[in-house]
Design a protein around this motif. Structure first.
Motif, PDB file in Angstrom:
ATOM      1  N   VAL A  28       0.833  -1.205   0.000  1.00  0.00           N
ATOM      2  CA  VAL A  28       0.000   0.000   0.000  1.00  0.00           C
ATOM      3  C   VAL A  28       0.872   1.261   0.000  1.00  0.00           C
ATOM      4  O   VAL A  28       0.701   2.132  -0.849  1.00  0.00           O
ATOM      5  N   LEU A  29       1.837   1.337   0.933  1.00  0.00           N
ATOM      6  CA  LEU A  29       2.674   2.534   1.000  1.00  0.00           C
ATOM      7  C   LEU A  29       3.613   2.630  -0.199  1.00  0.00           C
ATOM      8  O   LEU A  29       3.871   3.719  -0.702  1.00  0.00           O
ATOM      9  N   HIS A  30       4.128   1.486  -0.647  1.00  0.00           N
ATOM     10  CA  HIS A  30       4.963   1.483  -1.852  1.00  0.00           C
ATOM     11  C   HIS A  30       4.103   1.191  -3.080  1.00  0.00           C
ATOM     12  O   HIS A  30       4.617   0.807  -4.118  1.00  0.00           O
ATOM     13  N   GLY A  31       2.825   1.384  -2.945  1.00  0.00           N
ATOM     14  CA  GLY A  31       1.868   1.202  -4.030  1.00  0.00           C
ATOM     15  C   GLY A  31       1.032   2.461  -4.169  1.00  0.00           C
ATOM     16  O   GLY A  31       1.579   3.550  -4.369  1.00  0.00           O
ATOM     17  N   PRO A  32      -0.295   2.344  -3.982  1.00  0.00           N
ATOM     18  CA  PRO A  32      -1.178   3.487  -4.227  1.00  0.00           C
ATOM     19  C   PRO A  32      -0.935   4.697  -3.321  1.00  0.00           C
ATOM     20  O   PRO A  32      -1.240   5.818  -3.704  1.00  0.00           O
ATOM     21  N   LEU A  33      -0.395   4.495  -2.119  1.00  0.00           N
ATOM     22  CA  LEU A  33      -0.178   5.635  -1.223  1.00  0.00           C
ATOM     23  C   LEU A  33       1.273   6.120  -1.223  1.00  0.00           C
ATOM     24  O   LEU A  33       1.709   6.807  -0.298  1.00  0.00           O
ATOM     25  N   TRP A  34       2.007   5.797  -2.285  1.00  0.00           N
ATOM     26  CA  TRP A  34       3.393   6.245  -2.394  1.00  0.00           C
ATOM     27  C   TRP A  34       3.487   7.772  -2.327  1.00  0.00           C
ATOM     28  O   TRP A  34       4.442   8.326  -1.777  1.00  0.00           O
ATOM     29  N   PHE A  35       2.489   8.486  -2.847  1.00  0.00           N
ATOM     30  CA  PHE A  35       2.539   9.950  -2.848  1.00  0.00           C
ATOM     31  C   PHE A  35       2.631  10.506  -1.419  1.00  0.00           C
ATOM     32  O   PHE A  35       3.160  11.597  -1.213  1.00  0.00           O
ATOM     33  N   LEU A  36       2.160   9.764  -0.426  1.00  0.00           N
ATOM     34  CA  LEU A  36       2.322  10.167   0.977  1.00  0.00           C
ATOM     35  C   LEU A  36       3.616   9.605   1.576  1.00  0.00           C
ATOM     36  O   LEU A  36       4.330  10.289   2.301  1.00  0.00           O
ATOM     37  N   HIS A  37       3.902   8.354   1.282  1.00  0.00           N
ATOM     38  CA  HIS A  37       5.061   7.678   1.880  1.00  0.00           C
ATOM     39  C   HIS A  37       6.389   8.174   1.306  1.00  0.00           C
ATOM     40  O   HIS A  37       7.414   8.098   1.968  1.00  0.00           O
ATOM     41  N   ARG A  38       6.371   8.699   0.100  1.00  0.00           N
ATOM     42  CA  ARG A  38       7.599   9.172  -0.551  1.00  0.00           C
ATOM     43  C   ARG A  38       8.365  10.149   0.332  1.00  0.00           C
ATOM     44  O   ARG A  38       9.581  10.160   0.352  1.00  0.00           O
ATOM     45  N   SER A  39       7.649  10.956   1.086  1.00  0.00           N
ATOM     46  CA  SER A  39       8.294  11.953   1.944  1.00  0.00           C
ATOM     47  C   SER A  39       9.244  11.305   2.960  1.00  0.00           C
ATOM     48  O   SER A  39      10.151  11.957   3.468  1.00  0.00           O
ATOM     49  N   HIS A  40       9.046  10.043   3.219  1.00  0.00           N
ATOM     50  CA  HIS A  40       9.891   9.327   4.179  1.00  0.00           C
ATOM     51  C   HIS A  40      11.174   8.814   3.531  1.00  0.00           C
ATOM     52  O   HIS A  40      12.125   8.480   4.216  1.00  0.00           O
ATOM     53  N   HIS A  41      11.213   8.751   2.216  1.00  0.00           N
ATOM     54  CA  HIS A  41      12.364   8.203   1.498  1.00  0.00           C
ATOM     55  C   HIS A  41      13.288   9.268   0.912  1.00  0.00           C
ATOM     56  O   HIS A  41      14.302   8.918   0.332  1.00  0.00           O
ATOM     57  N   VAL A  42      12.927  10.509   1.018  1.00  0.00           N
ATOM     58  CA  VAL A  42      13.771  11.579   0.478  1.00  0.00           C
ATOM     59  C   VAL A  42      14.172  12.526   1.610  1.00  0.00           C
ATOM     60  O   VAL A  42      13.432  12.707   2.574  1.00  0.00           O
ATOM     61  N   ARG A  43      15.336  13.104   1.479  1.00  0.00           N
ATOM     62  CA  ARG A  43      15.798  14.073   2.492  1.00  0.00           C
ATOM     63  C   ARG A  43      14.983  15.359   2.382  1.00  0.00           C
ATOM     64  O   ARG A  43      14.631  15.791   1.293  1.00  0.00           O
ATOM     65  N   HIS A  44      14.707  15.937   3.543  1.00  0.00           N
ATOM     66  CA  HIS A  44      13.973  17.194   3.575  1.00  0.00           C
ATOM     67  C   HIS A  44      14.339  17.931   4.861  1.00  0.00           C
ATOM     68  O   HIS A  44      14.766  17.315   5.831  1.00  0.00           O
ATOM     69  N   PRO A  45      14.159  19.227   4.891  1.00  0.00           N
ATOM     70  CA  PRO A  45      14.556  20.007   6.068  1.00  0.00           C
ATOM     71  C   PRO A  45      13.494  20.076   7.164  1.00  0.00           C
ATOM     72  O   PRO A  45      13.704  20.708   8.184  1.00  0.00           O
ATOM     73  N   HIS A  46      12.368  19.426   6.979  1.00  0.00           N
ATOM     74  CA  HIS A  46      11.244  19.545   7.908  1.00  0.00           C
ATOM     75  C   HIS A  46      11.333  18.523   9.044  1.00  0.00           C
ATOM     76  O   HIS A  46      11.887  17.445   8.876  1.00  0.00           O
ATOM     77  N   HIS A  47      10.734  18.862  10.178  1.00  0.00           N
ATOM     78  CA  HIS A  47      10.661  17.914  11.294  1.00  0.00           C
ATOM     79  C   HIS A  47       9.598  16.848  11.028  1.00  0.00           C
ATOM     80  O   HIS A  47       9.703  15.727  11.494  1.00  0.00           O
ATOM     81  N   PHE A  48       8.565  17.213  10.325  1.00  0.00           N
ATOM     82  CA  PHE A  48       7.475  16.288  10.032  1.00  0.00           C
ATOM     83  C   PHE A  48       7.432  16.024   8.536  1.00  0.00           C
ATOM     84  O   PHE A  48       7.931  16.809   7.740  1.00  0.00           O
ATOM     85  N   GLU A  49       6.807  14.908   8.191  1.00  0.00           N
ATOM     86  CA  GLU A  49       6.668  14.534   6.784  1.00  0.00           C
ATOM     87  C   GLU A  49       5.261  14.011   6.562  1.00  0.00           C
ATOM     88  O   GLU A  49       4.578  13.622   7.516  1.00  0.00           O
ATOM     89  N   ARG A  50       4.815  13.998   5.316  1.00  0.00           N
ATOM     90  CA  ARG A  50       3.463  13.514   5.017  1.00  0.00           C
ATOM     91  C   ARG A  50       3.261  12.089   5.516  1.00  0.00           C
ATOM     92  O   ARG A  50       2.171  11.707   5.925  1.00  0.00           O
ATOM     93  N   ASN A  51       4.303  11.309   5.499  1.00  0.00           N
ATOM     94  CA  ASN A  51       4.251   9.924   5.961  1.00  0.00           C
ATOM     95  C   ASN A  51       3.795   9.825   7.426  1.00  0.00           C
ATOM     96  O   ASN A  51       3.236   8.820   7.838  1.00  0.00           O
ATOM     97  N   ASP A  52       4.016  10.867   8.205  1.00  0.00           N
ATOM     98  CA  ASP A  52       3.643  10.851   9.625  1.00  0.00           C
ATOM     99  C   ASP A  52       2.133  10.743   9.839  1.00  0.00           C
ATOM    100  O   ASP A  52       1.687  10.384  10.919  1.00  0.00           O
ATOM    101  N   PHE A  53       1.344  11.055   8.814  1.00  0.00           N
ATOM    102  CA  PHE A  53      -0.106  10.984   8.970  1.00  0.00           C
ATOM    103  C   PHE A  53      -0.620   9.548   9.116  1.00  0.00           C
ATOM    104  O   PHE A  53      -1.737   9.340   9.563  1.00  0.00           O
ATOM    105  N   PHE A  54       0.205   8.571   8.766  1.00  0.00           N
ATOM    106  CA  PHE A  54      -0.256   7.187   8.872  1.00  0.00           C
ATOM    107  C   PHE A  54      -0.533   6.778  10.313  1.00  0.00           C
ATOM    108  O   PHE A  54      -1.348   5.906  10.571  1.00  0.00           O
TER     109      PHE A  54
END
Length: 173
Positions: A28-54
């Motif tokens: 699911v996360l590496h499937g249809p919900l990748w658009f949310l989970h992707r934030s967990h696989h890329v570097r970013h300057p934020h403390h939170f990521e879209r993936n945290d909503f799970f």
């Protein structure tokens, strides 16, 4: 519900959550919900990521089971406790130990935790939804245990005070 049945229900739910987490992560996360989970696989300057909503989904499910089973302490209550326990372990292992989101744990000498960390790093090598491996949280493939046993455990080295710090201590004495 007897104490034995309550403990068994909680433990079975906790263990079952590892399979559910693996399945959901892989399909699911590496499937249809990748658009949310992707934030967990890329570097970013934020403390939170879209993936945290799970966590909201599993936290809500746990809370509802606890609320609806609380009056009679039936199986729903203990399943909710099992999900909440898994979620707490997930947060500590994944967010604190592996990703260091709270910086109070550095390196571990535990073979299991080092194997778990290696497996998770292999999972994050892929920055796309395909070609990832190791989707579980607590279960680790045996090959990572072999690697963790071969690689020496980190040693704790106390920092030597710098000359500047030594002068400051002497000055204040």
């Amino acid at each position: 519900m007897t104490t034995t049945a309550a403990v068994a229900t909680t433990a079975a739910t906790f263990l079952g959550m590892e399979f559910i987490a693996w399945f959901m992560h892989k399909f699911v996360l590496h499937g249809p919900l990748w658009f949310l989970h992707r934030s967990h696989h890329v570097r970013h300057p934020h403390h939170f990521e879209r993936n945290d909503f799970f966590f909201l989904f599993y936290g809500s499910l746990s809370m509802l089971l606890i609320m609806y089973g609380a009056e009679t302490k039936d199986f729903r209550f203990w399943m909710g406790i099992g999900i909440a326990t898994y979620g707490s372990v997930y947060f500590f292992v994944h967010d604190v130990l592996i990703h260091g989101r709270l910086r109070f744990w550095r390196k571990s000498r535990s073979t299991y935790l080092r194997a778990l960390n290696m497996a998770h790093k292999m999972h994050h090598k892929a920055t796309t939804r395909d070609n990832s491996e190791e989707f579980g949280l607590l279960w680790v493939s045996p090959r990572y245990f072999t690697l963790a046993m071969r690689k020496p455990a980190p040693t704790r080295i106390l920092r030597q005070p710098t000359a500047r710090a030594e002068r400051s201590v002497e000055k204040n004495s």
